[in-house]
Design a protein around this motif. Structure first.
Motif, PDB file in Angstrom:
ATOM      1  N   PHE A 451       0.483  -1.086  -0.104  1.00 59.74           N
ATOM      2  CA  PHE A 451      -0.131   0.032  -0.013  1.00 59.74           C
ATOM      3  C   PHE A 451       0.378   1.319  -0.369  1.00 59.74           C
ATOM      4  O   PHE A 451       0.628   2.382  -0.438  1.00 59.74           O
ATOM      5  CB  PHE A 451      -1.011   0.270   1.436  1.00 59.74           C
ATOM      6  CG  PHE A 451      -0.950   1.314   1.646  1.00 59.74           C
ATOM      7  CD1 PHE A 451      -2.453   2.048   0.570  1.00 59.74           C
ATOM      8  CD2 PHE A 451      -0.999   1.974   2.425  1.00 59.74           C
ATOM      9  CE1 PHE A 451      -3.208   3.028   0.658  1.00 59.74           C
ATOM     10  CE2 PHE A 451      -1.605   3.642   2.672  1.00 59.74           C
ATOM     11  CZ  PHE A 451      -2.991   4.148   1.749  1.00 59.74           C
ATOM     12  N   GLY A 452       1.585   0.886   0.650  1.00 58.95           N
ATOM     13  CA  GLY A 452       2.373   2.748   1.312  1.00 58.95           C
ATOM     14  C   GLY A 452       3.928   2.736  -0.171  1.00 58.95           C
ATOM     15  O   GLY A 452       2.834   4.134  -0.945  1.00 58.95           O
ATOM     16  N   ILE A 453       4.274   1.907  -1.347  1.00 58.50           N
ATOM     17  CA  ILE A 453       4.847   2.454  -1.929  1.00 58.50           C
ATOM     18  C   ILE A 453       4.048   2.722  -3.015  1.00 58.50           C
ATOM     19  O   ILE A 453       4.519   3.391  -3.657  1.00 58.50           O
ATOM     20  CB  ILE A 453       6.144   0.612  -2.377  1.00 58.50           C
ATOM     21  CG1 ILE A 453       6.998   0.027  -0.937  1.00 58.50           C
ATOM     22  CG2 ILE A 453       6.249   1.008  -3.537  1.00 58.50           C
ATOM     23  CD1 ILE A 453       7.449  -0.911  -2.148  1.00 58.50           C
ATOM     24  N   PRO A 454       3.101   1.698  -3.391  1.00 57.70           N
ATOM     25  CA  PRO A 454       2.589   2.290  -4.349  1.00 57.70           C
ATOM     26  C   PRO A 454       1.556   3.672  -4.649  1.00 57.70           C
ATOM     27  O   PRO A 454       1.868   5.010  -4.959  1.00 57.70           O
ATOM     28  CB  PRO A 454       1.533   1.502  -5.632  1.00 57.70           C
ATOM     29  CG  PRO A 454       1.402   0.138  -4.862  1.00 57.70           C
ATOM     30  CD  PRO A 454       2.987   0.882  -3.276  1.00 57.70           C
ATOM     31  N   LEU A 455       1.104   4.133  -2.781  1.00 60.21           N
ATOM     32  CA  LEU A 455       0.951   5.308  -3.111  1.00 60.21           C
ATOM     33  C   LEU A 455       1.400   7.123  -3.883  1.00 60.21           C
ATOM     34  O   LEU A 455       1.948   7.429  -3.103  1.00 60.21           O
ATOM     35  CB  LEU A 455       0.195   5.944  -1.305  1.00 60.21           C
ATOM     36  CG  LEU A 455      -0.697   6.010  -0.586  1.00 60.21           C
ATOM     37  CD1 LEU A 455      -1.577   7.243  -1.613  1.00 60.21           C
ATOM     38  CD2 LEU A 455      -0.904   6.482   0.603  1.00 60.21           C
ATOM     39  N   LEU A 456       2.904   6.094  -2.889  1.00 65.26           N
ATOM     40  CA  LEU A 456       3.754   6.752  -2.533  1.00 65.26           C
ATOM     41  C   LEU A 456       4.708   7.176  -3.578  1.00 65.26           C
ATOM     42  O   LEU A 456       4.399   8.546  -4.640  1.00 65.26           O
ATOM     43  CB  LEU A 456       5.741   6.482  -2.038  1.00 65.26           C
ATOM     44  CG  LEU A 456       6.985   7.746  -1.669  1.00 65.26           C
ATOM     45  CD1 LEU A 456       6.607   8.426  -1.410  1.00 65.26           C
ATOM     46  CD2 LEU A 456       7.752   6.233  -0.919  1.00 65.26           C
ATOM     47  N   GLY A 457       4.382   6.433  -4.227  1.00 63.26           N
ATOM     48  CA  GLY A 457       5.187   6.404  -6.159  1.00 63.26           C
ATOM     49  C   GLY A 457       3.766   7.156  -6.918  1.00 63.26           C
ATOM     50  O   GLY A 457       3.951   8.057  -7.623  1.00 63.26           O
TER      51      GLY A 457
END
Length: 485
Positions: A451-457
């Motif tokens: 969840f965190g990595i795609p959101l940051l991207g």
């Protein structure tokens, strides 16, 4: 509501209350940010959810598929009055399959065959199961199994979990589970705002507005109300699916360890020391014993029955100097998951592990796993899971249909799909919302990396696109677009 609550009027999400006719409707900052996140997450995550829904739908029929493909091995031709001794059944299985270590025996009950399980080095974590008619001692067949699952169920399980791509494929299912709850909760909030801001009635939270004109409004009504009906089930699937995932599942396990809330491990050591192994997601198996005396199985089973272990059980022979483990394997509600350790030399119960004594989190984890697999409530469980999968596919299709219905059709503004909601929601948030929200999002992103990595991207990409858009607008002399968010 789980999938893209695509905006047909991204700037028209307004706070409750009258709006002057001369004033354009603008979304509240938080709603605008949520709408934009819901839009992009739905568009980009929906393909992962489609795969998860289709493979999960296929998995729901595995009990019937097993009976169709392996009925001769799994069930007996006729139910007798008195089963043969386990010693006779184990001996028959060993004669049919003389190699490998005998790791467990599950006595057949009713029309079910007895499962005698052998471990072979060349099979890795898979095992070789010999099915024996408990009433005649006849070997009905042999299957390569994975923790009790037939080859077909194992294949569909792998397809659903990792697309037969190993650890690499597990990322797809973790992405789907990590975002499903975000989309579901976000969609409910957006739909609730729309139904309670003077443009609709609250009952349409649950009932499609069939009076809406054909087009995006009617499609959105079906998309949203179906999503609301599915929300609880989708949240459940997301939560239980994450406990199996590669990274979020590891964090979940670490949390159980920190809270001392894991499933208790049955001690099979005769000095009372804890045994290694165990875990919430273990399907079966046990300690391998190449030279287990077949006659011991009858004595150990009798002791376990006297200790209160009724229904289907699995007996795992211990090695030299250790007790044998007997575990209930009834995963339908109400579950029977008690375990006892039996010393074969003295026929004494040396330890027990009762489901009633598990921690609440351990119980919920075990029950959630069985419900996710469609086992907890039998056929009803299968039907509910199939309905969730089909409903999710419908919501996804309606979400993409809204995207297409909102495409500009004027001759000077044609586009293949609708435009995304406008930027600017992040800048308009009150400082206290940012102050409280950022640490929460960071914590969730750490616990759920996919969840965190795609959101940051998404945030980085959106900022970059916004910068280029402002520069392009400045060169053309147009008003600068609002910033990312």
């Amino acid at each position: 509501m789980s999938l893209t609550e695509l905006s047909d009027e991204s700037a028209s999400e307004s706070l409750p209350g009258p709006v002057p006719a001369s004033s354009p409707r603008r979304a509240a900052p938080l709603a605008a940010l949520l709408l934009r996140l819901h839009f992009y997450a739905g568009v980009l995550i929906a393909p992962f959810l489609v795969v998860a829904a289709l493979t999960g739908l296929a998995y729901t029929v595995t009990p019937q598929l097993d009976q169709l493909l392996y009925g001769d091995q799994l069930t007996v031709a006729s139910v007798g009055n008195q089963p043969r001794s386990l010693a006779d059944q184990v001996t028959a299985a060993r004669n049919a399959h003389p190699t490998g270590d005998l790791v467990s025996v599950a006595p057949g009950t009713g029309d079910q065959t007895t499962r005698v399980v052998f471990a072979l080095e060349e099979l890795g974590e898979k095992q070789h199961t010999v099915h024996v008619d408990p009433y005649t001692g006849e070997v009905r067949g042999q299957l390569t199994t994975w923790f009790g699952s037939t080859p077909a169920t194992t294949w569909l399980d792998d397809l659903h979990r990792n697309l037969h791509l190993g650890d690499l494929g597990r990322h797809y299912s973790e992405i789907a589970a990590s975002w499903l709850w975000v989309l579901a909760l976000g969609g409910i909030i957006l739909w609730w705002r729309r139904r309670n801001n003077g443009r609709g009635r609250a009952r349409h939270l649950l009932v499609p507005d069939l009076s809406a004109a054909k087009g995006v409004r009617r499609t959105r009504s079906w998309h949203a109300t179906t999503g609301v009906w599915l929300a609880v089930g989708l949240l459940f699937l997301a939560a239980t699916g994450l406990t199996w995932s590669r990274f979020a599942g590891a964090n979940f396990g670490a949390g159980l360890d920190a809270l001392d809330a894991r499933r208790p491990v049955l001690s099979t050591t005769l000095d009372g020391a804890p045994s290694a192994g165990g875990g919430e997601h273990q399907h079966g198996g046990g300690s391998a014993s190449a030279a287990a005396d077949p006659a011991t199985f009858d004595r150990v089973l009798a002791v376990a029955r006297d200790a209160g272990l009724s229904g289907p059980v699995e007996i795992s022979p211990g090695g030299p100097g250790t007790a044998w483990a007997v575990a209930q394997t009834d995963n339908t509600w109400p579950v029977r998951l008690d375990q006892v350790a039996v010393a074969p030399a003295t026929n004494a119960v040396t330890a027990r592990n009762d489901f009633a004594d598990w921690s609440l989190l351990a119980k919920l984890s075990a029950l959630g796993v069985q419900a996710h697999m469609g086992l907890l409530f039998g056929v009803v469980n299968q039907i509910l899971l199939a309905a969730l999968a089909l409903g999710l596919l419908c919501v996804i299709v309606w979400g993409y249909r809204m995207w297409w219905q909102r495409r500009p059709t004027r001759a000077d503004r044609r586009a293949p799909v609708g435009t995304p909601p406008a930027r600017g929601g992040l800048r308009g948030l009150p400082w206290w919302v940012v102050l409280l929200g950022v640490p929460v999002i960071v914590a969730v992103g750490w616990a759920l990396p996919w969840f965190g990595i795609p959101l940051l991207g998404f945030l980085v990409a959106d900022v970059v696109v916004g910068v280029f858009a402002r520069r392009g607008a400045g060169r053309r002399g147009d008003p600068a677009p609002t910033s990312a968010g």
